[in-house]
Design an enzyme around this catalytic site. Structure first.
Site, PDB file in Angstrom:
ATOM      1  N   GLY A 226     -21.540 -13.159  13.530  1.00 19.95           N
ATOM      2  CA  GLY A 226     -22.232 -14.649  13.366  1.00 19.95           C
ATOM      3  C   GLY A 226     -21.631 -15.171  12.149  1.00 19.95           C
TER       4      GLY A 226
ATOM      5  CB  VAL B  71     -21.185 -12.473  21.910  1.00 20.84           C
ATOM      6  CG1 VAL B  71     -21.425 -12.025  20.589  1.00 20.84           C
ATOM      7  CG2 VAL B  71     -21.498 -13.914  21.887  1.00 20.84           C
TER       8      VAL B  71
ATOM      9  CE1 TYR C 224     -30.832 -26.295  18.020  1.00 19.33           C
ATOM     10  CE2 TYR C 224     -32.699 -25.624  19.730  1.00 19.33           C
ATOM     11  CZ  TYR C 224     -31.855 -25.165  18.382  1.00 19.33           C
ATOM     12  OH  TYR C 224     -31.410 -24.037  18.102  1.00 19.33           O
TER      13      TYR C 224
ATOM     14  CE  LYS D 244     -30.752 -20.797  18.707  1.00 20.65           C
ATOM     15  NZ  LYS D 244     -30.189 -19.363  18.276  1.00 20.65           N
TER      16      LYS D 244
ATOM     17  CB  ILE E  69     -29.928 -23.891   7.247  1.00 15.84           C
ATOM     18  CG1 ILE E  69     -31.232 -23.269   6.859  1.00 15.84           C
ATOM     19  CG2 ILE E  69     -28.768 -23.674   5.964  1.00 15.84           C
ATOM     20  CD1 ILE E  69     -31.030 -22.035   6.785  1.00 15.84           C
TER      21      ILE E  69
ATOM     22  CG  LEU F  17     -18.624 -24.564  12.036  1.00 20.01           C
ATOM     23  CD1 LEU F  17     -18.086 -25.871  11.432  1.00 20.01           C
ATOM     24  CD2 LEU F  17     -17.967 -23.395  12.256  1.00 20.01           C
TER      25      LEU F  17
HETATM   26  N1  LIG Z   1     -28.543 -23.863  10.722  1.00 18.29           N
HETATM   27  C1  LIG Z   1     -29.625 -24.166  11.481  1.00 18.29           C
HETATM   28  O1  LIG Z   1     -30.363 -24.985  11.219  1.00 18.29           O
HETATM   29  C2  LIG Z   1     -30.340 -22.815  12.070  1.00 18.29           C
HETATM   30  C3  LIG Z   1     -31.707 -22.927  12.149  1.00 18.29           C
HETATM   31  C4  LIG Z   1     -32.381 -21.723  13.225  1.00 18.29           C
HETATM   32  C5  LIG Z   1     -31.397 -21.124  13.722  1.00 18.29           C
HETATM   33  N2  LIG Z   1     -30.267 -21.047  13.593  1.00 18.29           N
HETATM   34  C6  LIG Z   1     -29.281 -20.043  14.428  1.00 18.29           C
HETATM   35  O2  LIG Z   1     -28.751 -19.390  13.435  1.00 18.29           O
HETATM   36  C7  LIG Z   1     -27.930 -18.604  14.023  1.00 18.29           C
HETATM   37  C8  LIG Z   1     -26.332 -18.742  13.085  1.00 18.29           C
HETATM   38  O3  LIG Z   1     -26.021 -20.143  13.107  1.00 18.29           O
HETATM   39  P1  LIG Z   1     -25.579 -21.065  11.820  1.00 18.29           P
HETATM   40  O4  LIG Z   1     -26.573 -21.878  11.712  1.00 18.29           O
HETATM   41  O5  LIG Z   1     -25.378 -19.874  10.651  1.00 18.29           O
HETATM   42  O6  LIG Z   1     -24.254 -21.522  12.111  1.00 18.29           O
HETATM   43  P2  LIG Z   1     -22.783 -20.882  11.833  1.00 18.29           P
HETATM   44  O7  LIG Z   1     -21.797 -21.806  12.875  1.00 18.29           O
HETATM   45  O8  LIG Z   1     -22.239 -20.642  10.751  1.00 18.29           O
HETATM   46  O9  LIG Z   1     -22.777 -19.731  13.151  1.00 18.29           O
HETATM   47  C9  LIG Z   1     -22.788 -19.470  14.509  1.00 18.29           C
HETATM   48  C10 LIG Z   1     -21.832 -18.448  14.758  1.00 18.29           C
HETATM   49  O10 LIG Z   1     -21.852 -18.205  16.222  1.00 18.29           O
HETATM   50  C11 LIG Z   1     -20.657 -17.638  16.534  1.00 18.29           C
HETATM   51  N3  LIG Z   1     -20.146 -18.034  17.953  1.00 18.29           N
HETATM   52  C12 LIG Z   1     -20.368 -18.949  18.853  1.00 18.29           C
HETATM   53  N4  LIG Z   1     -19.933 -18.641  19.974  1.00 18.29           N
HETATM   54  C13 LIG Z   1     -19.458 -17.183  19.886  1.00 18.29           C
HETATM   55  C14 LIG Z   1     -18.992 -16.219  20.725  1.00 18.29           C
HETATM   56  N5  LIG Z   1     -18.646 -16.795  21.789  1.00 18.29           N
HETATM   57  N6  LIG Z   1     -18.763 -15.184  20.246  1.00 18.29           N
HETATM   58  C15 LIG Z   1     -19.046 -14.621  19.072  1.00 18.29           C
HETATM   59  N7  LIG Z   1     -19.602 -15.513  18.095  1.00 18.29           N
HETATM   60  C16 LIG Z   1     -19.799 -16.675  18.358  1.00 18.29           C
HETATM   61  C17 LIG Z   1     -19.907 -18.590  15.540  1.00 18.29           C
HETATM   62  O11 LIG Z   1     -18.602 -17.970  15.499  1.00 18.29           O
HETATM   63  C18 LIG Z   1     -20.337 -18.634  14.058  1.00 18.29           C
HETATM   64  O12 LIG Z   1     -20.095 -17.569  13.622  1.00 18.29           O
HETATM   65  C19 LIG Z   1     -27.412 -19.286  15.448  1.00 18.29           C
HETATM   66  O13 LIG Z   1     -28.151 -18.374  16.544  1.00 18.29           O
HETATM   67  C20 LIG Z   1     -28.294 -20.643  15.262  1.00 18.29           C
HETATM   68  O14 LIG Z   1     -28.742 -20.995  16.450  1.00 18.29           O
HETATM   69  C21 LIG Z   1     -29.477 -22.061  12.829  1.00 18.29           C
END
Ligand SMILES: NC(=O)c1ccc[n+]([C@@H]2O[C@H](COP(=O)([O-])OP(=O)(O)OC[C@H]3O[C@@H](n4cnc5c(N)ncnc54)[C@H](O)[C@@H]3O)[C@@H](O)[C@H]2O)c1
Length: 257
Positions: free
Chosen positions: A13, A65, A157, A164, A193, A196
């Site tokens: 990720g 994935v 969302y 989720k 946060i 991307l």
């Molecule tokens: N940013 C927020 O506000 C927040 C809050 C709560 C939870 N999250 C969760 O945290 C996790 C990470 O997200 P983030 O905010 O760091 O953003 P991010 O965009 O940096 O990370 C998301 C990742 O998912 C990967 N991804 C998407 N489709 C994919 C696939 N088919 N195969 C492999 N990888 C894949 C992307 O390449 C990316 O690296 C996610 O599950 C997101 O829902 C984010």
């Protein structure tokens, strides 16, 4: 700081330096762990390879994935290089853009399938491939990332909230089945946060502002705060915790009004 000396972990990720998975990778590496990082597709490869240069002796592997073959290849590479795994971080999520811009009622069958496949089913597939590697080490810790949109409604969302909810239920079922081999499965529910993935959610800066105004800590969550909790859950401090969703959101989830 959590001591992860001698441990080996797989981090899925990382897209760029703002990724929550990257903050977790840094915290785990600071704790002494050796890591495998994955990148999704060639577009992100150079970013991830550049970040990996900060780590000591990492391996960097392609992983989409939604591909069982690529998941099997990553597990095989970790087995070859590390001789097993101590922890796995699942930080992948995706929903097609239309699904997080148009009304929820317009959610398409295909958009639903893709969002649930990438964001929730992938945890099952990753657990199946990596649990034997952790079992061989006497146990391990599998961690995913979720959001309060699983139980409350946040504008735009949409299908990600449904994904989720499925992800959090998946954490509980996996924890139940893998507990007997000492593999723990948990989720951290992070406050919003700017990353991307978050930039795809319409009105995201408005959500950040509401959190700053209403969360008990009166500020936004930082990726480093999530990473510290992650390191705790990956290490021995979290050894009694499984099947749980831990909130790292400045306390926002307790507020009624
Ligand atoms: N940013 C927020 O506000 C927040 C809050 C709560 C939870 N999250 C969760 O945290 C996790 C990470 O997200 P983030 O905010 O760091 O953003 P991010 O965009 O940096 O990370 C998301 C990742 O998912 C990967 N991804 C998407 N489709 C994919 C696939 N088919 N195969 C492999 N990888 C894949 C992307 O390449 C990316 O690296 C996610 O599950 C997101 O829902 C984010």
């Amino acid at each position: 700081m959590t001591d992860l000396t001698g441990r080996h972990g797989l981090i899925v990720g990382v897209a760029n330096k703002r990724s929550i998975a990257w903050a977790i990778a840094r915290a785990a590496a600071q704790g002494g762990a050796r890591l495998a990082l994955t990148f999704q597709g060639e577009r992100l490869e150079s970013n991830v390879r550049e970040l990996a240069e900060e780590l000591s002796d990492p391996i960097v592997l392609p992983l989409d994935v939604s591909s069982d073959q690529q998941i099997a290849d990553v597990a095989a590479a970790c087995d070859r290089e590390f001789g097993g795994l101590d922890f796995v971080v699942h930080g992948a999520a995706f929903a097609p853009r239309e699904e997080i811009t148009r009304p929820f009622l317009e959610t398409s069958r295909e958009g639903f399938r893709v969002a649930l496949d990438v964001s929730a089913y992938s945890l099952i597939a990753l657990a199946r491939a990596t649990a034997p590697l952790m079992e061989r080490r006497g146990g391990g810790s599998l961690l995913t990332l979720t959001y309060l949109g699983s139980e409350r409604v946040f504008p735009n969302y949409n299908v990600m909230g449904v994904a989720k909810a499925a992800l959090e239920a998946t954490v509980r079922y996996l924890a139940s089945e893998l507990g007997p081999v000492n593999v723990r499965v948990n989720a951290i529910s992070a406050g919003p946060i700017k990353t991307l993935a978050a930039s795809g959610i319409g009105g995201f800066s408005g959500i950040l502002q509401v959190y700053r105004e209403r969360a008990p800590l009166r500020r936004n969550t930082e990726a480093a705060e999530v990473a510290d909790m992650a390191a705790f859950l990956l290490g021995s401090g979290g050894r009694g915790i499984t099947g749980d969703v831990l909130m790292v959101d400045g306390g926002y989830h307790v507020v009624g009004l």
